[in-house]
Design a protein around this motif. Structure first.
Motif, short mmCIF file in Angstrom:
data_model
loop_
_atom_site.label_atom_id
_atom_site.label_comp_id
_atom_site.label_asym_id
_atom_site.label_seq_id
_atom_site.Cartn_x
_atom_site.Cartn_y
_atom_site.Cartn_z
N ALA A 668 -50.63 29.16 -7.09
CA ALA A 668 -49.89 30.37 -7.50
C ALA A 668 -49.82 30.50 -9.02
CB ALA A 668 -48.49 30.37 -6.89
N LYS A 669 -50.94 30.20 -9.67
CA LYS A 669 -51.02 30.32 -11.13
C LYS A 669 -49.90 29.56 -11.83
CE LYS A 669 -53.68 34.61 -11.31
NZ LYS A 669 -53.79 35.97 -11.88
N GLY A 670 -49.62 28.37 -11.32
CA GLY A 670 -48.62 27.52 -11.94
C GLY A 670 -47.22 27.69 -11.41
N HIS A 671 -47.00 28.59 -10.45
CA HIS A 671 -45.65 28.84 -9.93
C HIS A 671 -45.35 28.03 -8.68
CE1 HIS A 671 -45.19 32.07 -12.82
NE2 HIS A 671 -46.32 32.61 -12.40
N GLY A 672 -46.33 27.25 -8.20
CA GLY A 672 -46.12 26.44 -7.00
C GLY A 672 -46.78 25.09 -7.12
N ARG A 673 -46.19 24.09 -6.47
CA ARG A 673 -46.73 22.73 -6.49
C ARG A 673 -46.74 22.17 -5.07
NH1 ARG A 673 -42.25 20.95 -10.99
NH2 ARG A 673 -43.01 22.23 -12.72
N ILE A 674 -47.75 21.35 -4.80
CA ILE A 674 -47.86 20.71 -3.50
C ILE A 674 -48.12 19.22 -3.72
CG2 ILE A 674 -49.05 20.68 -1.27
CD1 ILE A 674 -50.19 23.42 -1.90
N LYS A 675 -47.47 18.39 -2.91
CA LYS A 675 -47.79 16.97 -2.89
C LYS A 675 -47.75 16.49 -1.46
CE LYS A 675 -47.01 12.50 -4.99
NZ LYS A 675 -46.29 11.70 -6.01
N ALA A 676 -48.79 15.73 -1.06
CA ALA A 676 -48.88 15.21 0.30
C ALA A 676 -48.98 13.70 0.26
CB ALA A 676 -50.09 15.81 1.02
N PHE A 677 -48.30 13.04 1.17
CA PHE A 677 -48.42 11.59 1.25
C PHE A 677 -47.99 11.12 2.63
CE2 PHE A 677 -44.37 12.74 -0.61
CZ PHE A 677 -43.44 12.01 0.12
N TYR A 678 -48.36 9.89 2.94
CA TYR A 678 -47.97 9.29 4.20
C TYR A 678 -46.52 8.85 4.10
CZ TYR A 678 -52.80 9.23 5.77
OH TYR A 678 -54.06 9.60 6.15
N HIS A 707 -42.31 32.84 -3.61
CA HIS A 707 -42.25 32.37 -2.23
C HIS A 707 -43.64 32.47 -1.60
CE1 HIS A 707 -41.92 36.78 -1.83
NE2 HIS A 707 -42.65 36.58 -0.72
N VAL A 708 -43.75 31.92 -0.39
CA VAL A 708 -44.95 32.11 0.43
C VAL A 708 -44.50 32.60 1.80
CG1 VAL A 708 -46.30 30.35 -0.78
CG2 VAL A 708 -44.97 29.70 1.22
N ASN A 709 -45.42 33.21 2.52
CA ASN A 709 -45.09 33.63 3.88
C ASN A 709 -44.92 32.42 4.78
OD1 ASN A 709 -45.30 36.48 3.37
ND2 ASN A 709 -47.54 36.23 3.36
N ALA A 710 -44.07 32.55 5.75
CA ALA A 710 -43.87 31.47 6.72
C ALA A 710 -45.10 31.35 7.61
CB ALA A 710 -42.62 31.74 7.55
N ASN A 711 -45.11 30.33 8.46
CA ASN A 711 -46.23 30.14 9.37
C ASN A 711 -46.30 31.26 10.40
OD1 ASN A 711 -46.93 28.52 12.28
ND2 ASN A 711 -48.43 28.41 10.60
N SER A 712 -45.15 31.78 10.76
CA SER A 712 -45.09 32.90 11.69
C SER A 712 -44.70 34.15 10.91
CB SER A 712 -44.04 32.62 12.78
OG SER A 712 -43.93 33.72 13.65
N VAL A 713 -45.59 35.14 10.88
CA VAL A 713 -45.36 36.33 10.06
C VAL A 713 -45.04 37.53 10.94
CG1 VAL A 713 -46.78 35.54 8.15
CG2 VAL A 713 -47.84 36.83 10.02
N LYS A 754 -37.70 43.10 6.92
CA LYS A 754 -37.29 41.74 6.63
C LYS A 754 -38.49 40.81 6.84
CE LYS A 754 -32.38 42.20 7.63
NZ LYS A 754 -31.23 41.70 8.44
N LEU A 755 -38.62 39.86 5.96
CA LEU A 755 -39.80 38.98 5.97
C LEU A 755 -39.38 37.53 6.19
CD1 LEU A 755 -41.63 40.44 2.83
CD2 LEU A 755 -41.98 41.05 5.24
N ALA A 756 -40.23 36.79 6.88
CA ALA A 756 -40.01 35.35 7.09
C ALA A 756 -40.72 34.60 5.97
CB ALA A 756 -40.56 34.93 8.45
N LEU A 757 -39.97 33.83 5.16
CA LEU A 757 -40.50 33.24 3.93
C LEU A 757 -40.17 31.75 3.85
CD1 LEU A 757 -39.12 35.95 1.47
CD2 LEU A 757 -41.36 35.97 2.61
N TYR A 758 -40.98 31.06 3.06
CA TYR A 758 -40.64 29.74 2.57
C TYR A 758 -40.47 29.86 1.06
CZ TYR A 758 -42.69 28.08 7.00
OH TYR A 758 -43.00 27.87 8.32
N GLU A 759 -39.40 29.30 0.53
CA GLU A 759 -39.18 29.34 -0.91
C GLU A 759 -38.44 28.07 -1.35
OE1 GLU A 759 -36.99 32.90 -1.61
OE2 GLU A 759 -35.30 32.31 -0.36
N GLY A 760 -38.35 27.90 -2.67
CA GLY A 760 -37.70 26.68 -3.17
C GLY A 760 -38.51 25.46 -2.80
N ARG A 761 -37.85 24.45 -2.25
CA ARG A 761 -38.52 23.24 -1.79
C ARG A 761 -38.52 23.22 -0.26
NH1 ARG A 761 -39.19 17.61 -3.44
NH2 ARG A 761 -38.98 16.26 -1.62
N PHE A 762 -39.69 22.99 0.33
CA PHE A 762 -39.78 22.88 1.79
C PHE A 762 -40.88 21.88 2.15
CE2 PHE A 762 -42.48 26.38 0.48
CZ PHE A 762 -43.64 26.23 1.22
N GLU A 763 -40.81 21.38 3.38
CA GLU A 763 -41.74 20.33 3.81
C GLU A 763 -42.37 20.68 5.14
OE1 GLU A 763 -39.00 17.12 3.90
OE2 GLU A 763 -39.24 16.60 1.79
#
Length: 805
Positions: A668-678, A707-713, A754-763
């Motif tokens: 997101a051009k620097g507006h979002g971060r992702i980290k994955a680990f076991y 924000h990003v759209n949720a898995n169910s839109v 109304k939209l289903a969103l993920y924002e802030g910190r989520f996992e």
């Protein structure tokens, strides 16, 4: 510049004596002078320097002065020839020549009467060193240190060579001095002929501006370049020649493996790393790596240890561990970090190097003796004897040897012999440090610590990187200016482009782990990057900026602890520092950097600046950075030999076209971060086994207002957030394998619904990091993430991000 004469004993001035007295404790500690000496016989101007190497020459009878930027245009030699001698503190032959020649009063008389003598620490002035090193390579086919040059008063080379014994050196300087007095035209003629060889008229070439490399061109060229480096790594061993680690090659091949799955590239790197770790070039007792081996079989190290070598190897080992999960990579990486922290850390950062010499003998600290000790002979079980040396000590031949690991199958730190060898090593006299802190080298180490943190989640690595970057910010920056060197708490030497670039890159890398800016910080950031001018926006670089606007930017950055803000300030200062046209558009900088495009033991300056600008553009969205980045890629030579010599840049371009990521990414051009680990690592795995658990946690962090759209839109036109395991074999994965969070339901400005969103910190959790088919387990290859980020006002294009665990 005429130095105060030191030719006659005691002829120095009171100022030099005062500096000597202030620095006497350091000189005594380094055994350069005895504690009983209150007034040395000779003092020259090097007593003022911020370099252990130069200080070691400060009590010599030669009237040394140190290099200054003004020498680029005028030596002010008073019609004398100029003698330039370049070396560094961990250089064995530099110290030999210092003792043989520069401490000799007869040689000093010649130099003082007929020459202006300039001593250069190559680590302080890398471009000066590179210029003369390249000339020596052109004229003699090879180069080494000390690098000695005689120049005309205008700076043209008359003679150049490396180490010479006292008799040969005397003959050279005496002969040229006499010839300069009697036949100056002959000297000028010689200098002109050398100049024609060293700096020939350029051959006509096509203008890269009219024939630029497009992204399509790069995609066609890249596979051949990776293959070329792969073949070079396989065939590098040449009898009788020194051998370096080739970290740049290995990192590029590991990235290409992540992109393509080409197992040959991974195998080549693993074979190279195994050879290194099973050789004495890796110090398995203290941890860390010697700089290189003098032979082609990794048997005889050149015993000096450089900070940049450790940084490069930590980064390489971190990536190898992140890809394979093999514990011996992690153990060697951890050992190396522990060594740097124990040996090199000082109040301002980390020292640059450790000498090869201990008790006057090269490599003595690393030798083990077969002479019986009080507790018996040294136990080397689990290690192997690689090289034996015989030394005559008090008329007795004593057998010494080097050791290396015998196997990577277990944690060697748990061996009884390891503890005994470590205890034996502690009885020995340590080699000396070069305590100067170099901004670019320290920045590489800060980046390496972040690389280690990203694959281990070991908090102390992140904390150490933060602490280091803060120390550099406080110690290397005075009155709004950056400096290259910090020595004994004093900052000096103008920064090189690599200092700005690598310091900025380290700041941007750290920004990934900092909290998002508050609204107040965002306002400060906007002032830093742009200033309103009616309907027009003035960018922080690239357009005319008046003094008040520059003051706003500088004040903001100097008082802002945000790593991203500091990184952009460093880039801005780099633009200004190397600007000649007053436009701050990067054209002058690019013109200066075009010849700094060859890799050595470290990646090229060209690559470092390019990578820093790319990160700067991500965090600032500066169109000037973007345009300059395009110039780097479009105007690069397409010739295979040039690309081979500049593989660090080739790898960076490949990453920009198809990112090779391990467990984290920015979107997101620097507006979002992702980290994955076991989330459930297997802590009981053996060193040569992978340590993966079965549950993968993917953590997303969005900047406030995004924000990003949720898995169910709610509507098909919206792109849902999806995460998918990409495995080597097909499997029966279903939606129940993946646990998405509950969305937030909100109404935004651009939609009536109304939209289903993920924002802030989520996992998002993925069950089953491995799949099982009977007794066969297949490792996870990668995670594919499909995502579209939006603010309250607009949506960006959808992105597909691939992470590798």
């Amino acid at each position: 510049m005429q130095p105060a004469s030191a030719n006659n004993a005691g002829s120095f001035n009171d100022e030099l004596l005062a500096v000597f007295k202030a620095r006497k404790p350091w000189l005594v500690n380094r055994k350069i002078v005895s504690s009983h000496i209150f007034t040395p016989k000779y003092i020259n101007n090097l007593i003022n320097s911020d370099s252990p190497y130069l200080l070691s020459h400060s009590l010599q009878p030669v009237d040394w002065i140190e290099w200054q930027p003004s020498f680029e245009s005028d030596f002010k030699s008073g019609d004398k020839l100029v003698f330039v001698s370049i070396g560094y503190s961990t250089c064995h032959w530099c110290h030999v020549m210092a003792e043989e020649s520069f401490a000799n009063t007869d040689i000093a008389d010649i130099l003082n009467q007929s020459y202006i003598s300039i001593k250069v620490d190559r680590e302080q002035w890398p471009l000066v060193d590179e210029r003369f090193k390249s000339a020596l390579e052109l004229l003699k086919g090879e180069a080494g240190w000390p690098l000695n040059v005689i120049l005309t008063p205008e700076g043209k080379i008359v003679w150049i060579d490396s180490y010479l014994n006292k008799d040969k050196f005397t003959k050279v300087i005496q002969g040229l001095a006499k010839r300069w007095q009697k036949q100056p035209k002959a000297i000028f003629s010689l200098a002109s002929r050398i100049e024609a060889t060293v700096n020939p008229d350029p051959l006509p070439t096509s203008n890269p501006e009219t024939n630029p490399l497009s992204k399509s061109d790069w995609r066609k060229l890249l596979p051949k370049q990776h293959q070329s480096v792969y073949q070079a790594l396989l065939n590098e061993q040449r009898p009788g020649e020194p051998r370096f680690f080739r970290e740049i090659w290995q990192l590029g091949l590991l990235d290409e493996y992540l992109r393509t799955g080409n197992e040959a590239y991974l195998k080549a790197v693993e074979n190279q790393l195994s050879e290194i770790l099973l050789s004495p070039v890796f110090d398995a007792i203290d941890g860390s790596f010697h700089r290189y081996t003098v032979d082609s079989e990794w048997k005889t190290p050149h015993f000096e240890k450089m900070l940049y070598t450790q940084a490069n190897m930590i980064t390489l080992l971190a990536k190898a561990y992140g890809i394979t999960g093999k514990q011996h990579y992690r153990i060697a990486m951890e050992q190396t970090i522990d060594w740097v922290e124990l040996w090199l850390k000082n109040d301002s950062g980390y020292s640059s190097a450790v000498s090869a010499i201990s008790e006057g003998q090269e490599g003595k600290y690393y030798h083990f003796s077969e002479t019986p000790l009080d507790s018996g002979t040294v136990n080397v079980a689990g290690f192997k004897v690689v090289n034996r040396f015989t030394h005559d000590i008090q008329n007795e031949n004593v057998q010494n040897y080097l050791i290396s690991l015998d196997s990577l199958d277990s944690d060697w730190r748990e061996l009884t012999s390891y503890q005994e060898l470590k205890k034996y090593r502690k009885q020995k006299v340590k080699p000396e440090l070069d305590e100067k802190v170099i901004v670019s080298w320290n920045s590489r180490y800060a980046i390496a610590l972040l690389d280690a943190f990203e694959v281990t989640d070991k908090a102390e690595y992140l904390e150490n990187s933060i602490s280091l970057l803060e120390s550099l910010w406080q110690a290397a920056k005075l009155d709004g200016e950056l400096y290259r060197i910090v020595f004994l708490g004093r900052a000096s030497i103008p920064p090189q482009m690599e200092d700005y670039a690598l310091f900025a890159k380290a700041q941007f890398r750290l920004a990934f782990y900092q909290p998002w800016q508050t609204e107040k910080d965002d306002e400060s950031k906007r002032k830093f990057y742009a200033q309103s001018d009616g309907n027009r926006v003035v960018e922080s670089v690239g357009e005319s900026i008046d003094e008040s606007e520059t003051s706003i930017m500088t004040t903001s950055a100097l008082h802002d602890s945000s790593a991203a803000t500091r990184g952009n300030w460093l880039l801005e200062q780099m633009m200004i520092h190397f600007d000649e046209n007053g436009e701050h558009d990067g054209k002058s900088l690019y013109a200066k950097i075009t010849n700094l495009n060859t890799d050595g033991e470290q990646s090229s300056v060209y690559t470092s600046v390019y990578e820093a600008l790319a990160l700067g553009e991500l965090y600032s969205q500066s169109p000037v950075y973007k345009k300059l980045i395009g110039r780097f890629t479009k105007n690069h030579s397409h010739l295979p030999i040039e690309m081979f010599k500049h593989y660090s840049f080739v790898s960076s371009v490949a990453d920009s076209l198809s990112p090779a990521r391990l467990n984290h990414a920015i979107f997101a051009k620097g507006h979002g971060r992702i980290k994955a680990f076991y989330s459930e690592p297997n802590l009981n795995s053996k060193p040569n086994e992978v340590s993966h658990g079965g549950v993968i946690k993917v953590t997303f962090t969005m900047e406030n207002g995004w924000h990003v759209n949720a898995n169910s839109v709610s509507k098909s036109r919206f792109i849902p957030t999806t995460v998918k395991l990409d495995r080597d074999v097909a499997d029966s994965q279903t939606d129940t394998d993946i646990r998405y969070p509950e969305p937030r339901i909100r109404k935004l400005g651009f939609s009536d619904s109304k939209l289903a969103l993920y924002e802030g910190r989520f996992e998002i959790f993925l069950e089953g990091g491995v799949i099982q088919e009977g007794e066969l387990q297949k490792e996870l290859k990668s995670i594919d993430i499909r995502i579209q980020a939006c603010s309250d006002q607009l949506c960006l294009l959808p992105e597909t991000i691939k992470l590798n665990l």
